[in-house]
Design an enzyme around this catalytic site. Structure first.
Site, mmCIF file in Angstrom:
data_model
loop_
_atom_site.group_PDB
_atom_site.id
_atom_site.type_symbol
_atom_site.label_atom_id
_atom_site.label_comp_id
_atom_site.label_asym_id
_atom_site.label_seq_id
_atom_site.Cartn_x
_atom_site.Cartn_y
_atom_site.Cartn_z
ATOM 1 N N HIS A 65 7.732 0.873 -8.585
ATOM 2 C CA HIS A 65 6.630 1.006 -8.863
ATOM 3 C C HIS A 65 6.079 1.990 -7.433
ATOM 4 O O HIS A 65 5.325 3.024 -7.661
ATOM 5 C CB HIS A 65 5.537 0.101 -8.517
ATOM 6 C CG HIS A 65 4.662 0.215 -9.489
ATOM 7 N ND1 HIS A 65 3.306 0.115 -9.929
ATOM 8 C CD2 HIS A 65 3.549 -0.005 -7.808
ATOM 9 C CE1 HIS A 65 2.554 0.043 -10.421
ATOM 10 N NE2 HIS A 65 2.407 0.303 -8.606
ATOM 11 N N GLU A 66 6.057 1.581 -6.162
ATOM 12 C CA GLU A 66 5.504 2.074 -5.198
ATOM 13 C C GLU A 66 6.381 3.282 -5.434
ATOM 14 O O GLU A 66 5.099 4.550 -4.784
ATOM 15 C CB GLU A 66 5.930 0.726 -4.105
ATOM 16 C CG GLU A 66 5.221 -0.258 -4.232
ATOM 17 C CD GLU A 66 3.494 0.227 -4.194
ATOM 18 O OE1 GLU A 66 3.363 1.144 -4.094
ATOM 19 O OE2 GLU A 66 3.069 -1.128 -5.283
ATOM 20 N N MET B 120 0.662 -1.560 0.047
ATOM 21 C CA MET B 120 0.041 0.421 0.263
ATOM 22 C C MET B 120 1.143 1.088 -0.589
ATOM 23 O O MET B 120 1.679 0.758 1.316
ATOM 24 C CB MET B 120 -1.167 0.209 1.173
ATOM 25 C CG MET B 120 -2.052 1.346 1.277
ATOM 26 S SD MET B 120 -2.525 1.827 0.167
ATOM 27 C CE MET B 120 -3.265 3.140 0.173
#
Length: 927
Positions: free
Chosen positions: A315-316, A280
């Site tokens: 990506h995060e 997340m």
């Protein structure tokens, strides 16, 4: 996910939490700054779930009534006697409340809102035996479980958090720690964090508990402050150093791409025992299920694990700019948010990691891009990105819906290739400059939540082109994928070769009714980034974008969609196209990937009644014949076309299968001769050579050549030697990729029971030969044994004597309940028309049909008894029946006269539908 029509909108949340592990819940005070949107209102609402509010005060004086609405997860605050809220531009709401903590004990438990994991430390740790981790998971609409708020992405606010809990706990949040103060008993402490940037509440969060930490500082440039980067974990935090290395390398690259500094004063990765979404991207505090980043030395030695970790971390980090600092006003844009993060991660990794080009990797081209194009070819299920979102309206409004439930994988993958195509057609440097210009506009793109189209409109303004927004609108609003037809002809006036490009929507024919007409579908022109290769290998910079139905070029083209990056198929429709391809192949100007894409597209046209042309079949064979006819001193390995050759030979196998079903032996012979020519140019056409091959695609090519030439003497002699090595060794002497084709050729050659038993014995047990087979995939020996047994079953039936056919049928009948036994029919199906008794003229299929009629009724009873799942039994019987009936696809009257035809009617009808592709191929081959 329910929007609020509010008179007052939060602009700042000051949250004071008290968390005691001895208690099941928590207590809190939230002071919320509200901006008045509607004057004269008497009430307003916030999202709220499983919170008990004991006090609500407006502007320090007005006690509000509180009414919970559990059905829609809201709480309504209203004035006591219905008088209007005092008119003012801003207000302050103080709420005192308690809430629940969601206990998470297994990976199946939901990590929603504020949750707690209670786990055993490996070293005994603090607090004797047990340790705690409290964490939040807010996306998409779970912040309401620990904070009354407007839980919608369109509303951005600032946050300031204070947590009081055990002094031994470490607290981490989306902003840096401001202070830590121990309380009187020294067993508790209060951690206060700095005020955050503007955020949607879904990106706010914190973690609290027994955490270990590793950290470093990334030096700032010029006047910029150093950037602290930390990893927190409940255990083995030292195993997360690889993630730190990735962050240290890629943050400067991301800063350069976006043209601005990291958008937060620190970056933390916090590893959790459990997290349903696995990762997340909370603002500056990325939470990760810890198995993804805690990597042992053994794991780090695995290239695949390293690459997956690299992609995840980059990506995060992309999200910290795109999705966090610049955030979107609706969950409608979830797929785009994820698409951009993946696109940029792939692009930066491909540019900055030696030996890695994700854009040209098998996983991207075949699984991600190829899989999405396949799904988007289905007229019955394909939706535009816009329609995919709106079809989920009911799911999105359902309370408790997760991001996984509203995420559309096709829209996500389509978004990746859309961005890649836009980047390539615009020019990489111009694309980057336009993105940087977006991030320079703080008020427009940070202070408020935006839509993706706002980004592309701004990019178009920077690049002075409407094509950017129009391009994105096309790919967002139109379903499916296009096919571009290429016709190269001689212009009568100039006598030069010219090209005409025409686009339509492509679709698969598999599930379409026979009466369907091609012109019945919506067929609006797409905006297509062509990526055209010209003669000589140069890229076409004159016509990079196709927006109309047709585009005429006063020059010839070699290939469209070069290097397979675009989201469309290409149909070359004149002989001159294939002549040009072959000419450029001779000159070495066509890459393996470009030729691979040509063959892949041909594989989707051949057998498709709406798109197949005779030139597709002749063109595919022309290219392979051209390669096979290269000068004697040129070997296949010199051409470096293994991926393309493997795909081209797959196309030939598809044609052969159609010819087998319809008994067109001349076609099979023609393709066998082509494959024989290729075998003569193979570098490693020997037992010793094959054992040394490392390239998986070369092995696939050799395997397909063996299968296509299995009845020829040179191949049979080679396979006899290979079969000897399979059975007797030495270890790792035969690659697993070619075993099936070797078994096929051996089965063809068997004429006696003694020979048949050599292969039959490998069905009973292949454990003794598993060590003789080399397999670079790391398959465990036990699984390799099962795989080899299945390959023996699959190829046992290529026998062509009456005795061995009878033996095979008896084996199948005896083992009719065995999983995969229907595969033993593949060989007899292939040889259906072969005469196995010259005196009587008995063919393989005659023997099979007699046997089928004798045993079919009994099989149904046997299979029903032999499995606990009747559906499985029915499916297996249908597969067996299908394989048998396929031998008689052109003998419909005979089948329909079968006395028990009603028992097999549904399978026969299925076969007729599925045989349309074979019929199309045969018709195309003979025209």
């Amino acid at each position: 996910m329910l929007a609020l029509e509010n008179a007052l909108i939060p602009t700042h949340y000051a949250l004071e939490l008290t968390i005691d592990p001895a208690e099941q819940g928590f207590s809190a005070v939230a002071t919320i700054a509200l901006e008045e949107r509607v004057s004269g209102a008497t009430s307003f609402a916030l999202h709220c779930k499983d919170l008990t509010i004991t006090e609500a005060t407006l502007d320090d004086s007005l006690q509000l009534k509180v009414a919970a609405q559990s059905d829609n997860e809201q709480v309504v605050f209203s004035t006591p006697d219905g008088q209007p809220i005092p008119a003012d531009s801003s207000h302050s709401l103080r709420i005192v409340y308690t809430g629940k903590v969601n206990d998470v004990r297994t990976a199946r438990d939901k990590t929603l809102g504020l949750f707690r994991a209670n786990y055993m430390r490996e070293d005994g740790g603090n607090a004797g035996a047990d340790s705690y981790i409290y964490a939040t998971h807010c996306q998409p609409s779970f912040a309401r479980r620990f904070l009354p708020c407007v839980d919608e992405p369109a509303v951005k606010a600032t946050f300031q958090l204070t947590i009081t809990s055990l002094a031994r706990f470490t607290a981490v949040s989306v902003s840096p720690v401001d202070s830590v103060a121990k309380l009187d008993d020294d067993k508790r402490s209060t951690t206060t964090f700095h005020k955050t940037e503007l955020l949607p509440v879904s990106l706010f969060g914190f973690v609290l508990g027994d955490l270990e930490r590793i950290s470093l500082e990334l030096p700032g440039e010029g006047d910029e402050k150093p950037l602290p980067i930390s990893v927190y974990s409940p255990l083995r935090v030292a195993q997360a150093t690889y993630a730190m290395d990735i962050a240290q390398k890629y943050i400067p690259l991301l800063q350069q791409f976006f043209g601005c500094a990291f958008p937060a004063p620190k970056l933390d990765f916090v590893l959790l025992p459990f997290l349903n979404d696995m990762v997340m991207e909370n603002f500056s505090m990325i939470t990760v299920q810890m198995d993804f980043l805690l990597l042992s030395p053994q794991s780090l030695a695995n290239e695949q694990v390293r690459n997956q970790t690299l992609q995840l971390v980059v990506h995060e980090m992309v999200h910290q700019w795109m999705g966090n600092y610049l955030s979107f006003d609706s969950w409608e844009h979830l797929a785009f948010n994820e698409s951009f993060a993946t696109f940029l991660a792939y692009d930066l990794i491909s540019k900055h990691e030696d030996g890695i080009n994700i854009w040209e990797s098998d996983n991207y081209l075949n699984n991600e891009l190829g899989g999405t194009m396949l799904a988007d070819s289905d007229l019955q299920t394909s939706k535009s990105i816009y329609d995919a979102f709106h079809s989920q309206r009911e799911a999105r409004t359902r309370l408790g819906v997760t991001t996984n439930e509203i995420f559309d994988p096709v829209s996500y993958q389509k978004g990746i290739t859309m961005l890649r195509s836009l980047q390539l057609s615009t020019g990489e440097s111009f694309f980057q400059q336009a993105i940087a210009a977006v991030f320079a506009e703080t008020k427009q793109f940070h202070d408020v939540a935006v839509k993706p189209m706002d980004i592309f409109t701004k990019m178009g303004e920077v690049l002075k082109s409407q094509n950017v927004a129009n391009f994105v609108s096309s790919w967002t609003k139109l379903p499916g994928l296009p096919v571009v037809s290429v016709s190269t002809t001689v212009d009568e006036t100039s006598k030069q070769l010219t090209s005409t490009l025409t686009q339509h929507r492509f679709f698969a024919a598999d599930n379409i009714d026979a009466e369907f007409k091609k012109d019945e579908i919506e067929d609006v022109p797409y905006h297509i980034a062509l990526m055209t290769q010209l003669p000589g290998g140069e890229a076409d910079d004159k016509n990079t974008l196709m927006t109309d139905r047709s585009l005429k070029l006063n020059y010839r083209v070699t290939a469209l969609n070069s290097r397979a990056q675009g989201y469309y198929r290409v149909s070359y429709e004149t002989q001159e196209c294939y002549d040009e391809i072959c000419k450029e192949l001779t000159l070495g100007n066509i890459s393996d990937l470009t030729l691979l894409k040509i063959f892949q597209d041909l594989s989707y046209f051949i057998g498709n009644k709406f798109f197949q042309l005779p030139v597709h079949i002749t063109g595919a064979m022309q290219i392979l014949n051209h390669i096979a006819s290269a000068p004697a001193d040129v070997k296949l390995g010199d051409l470096k076309l293994w991926k393309a050759l493997a795909e081209g030979l797959s196309v030939m196998q598809t044609i052969v299968q159609a010819a087998v079903v319809h008994n067109r032996r001349a076609i099979i012979t023609k393709i066998s001769k082509l494959a024989t020519k290729l075998s003569q140019k193979a570098d490693n056409w020997s037992v010793e050579g094959i054992a040394k091959v490392q390239d998986g695609y070369e092995l696939q090519t050799l395997s397909k050549i063996i299968a296509l030439t299995s009845t020829t003497k040179p191949t049979q002699e080679l396979c006899q030697e290979l079969f000897k090595h399979i059975r007797q060794g030495p270890n790792n002497s035969v690659p697993i990729e070619i075993v099936s084709s070797v078994y096929m050729s051996i089965s063809y050659q068997m004429t006696t029971i003694k020979e048949w038993k050599k292969l039959f014995e490998l069905i009973k047990s292949s454990a003794g030969i598993a060590s003789h087979i080399s397999d670079d995939s790391g398959t465990p020996e036990s699984q390799k044994t099962i795989m080899l047994q299945n390959l023996a079953i699959t190829n046992l039936g290529f026998v062509t004597t009456e005795e061995l056919v009878s033996k095979l049928l008896n084996f199948i009948n005896t083992n009719i309940a065995a999983e995969g036994i229907e595969n033993a029919f593949i060989g007899v199906n292939y040889n259906a028309q072969v005469v196995i008794n010259k005196s009587s003229g008995l063919k393989v299929r005659d023997a099979v049909w007699k046997w089928f009629k004798l045993n079919h009724a009994q099989w149904k009873k046997t299979l029903s008894r032999g499995t606990n799942n009747n559906n499985t039994a029915d499916e297996r019987l249908e597969k067996i029946t299908f394989m048998v009936l396929q031998m008689f696809v052109e003998s419909g009257k005979m089948i329909e006269k079968y006395e028990h035809f009603d028992d097999i009617k549904s399978v026969w009808e299925t076969l007729q539908r599925e045989d349309r592709a074979n019929t199309t191929i045969i018709a195309g081959f003979t025209k």
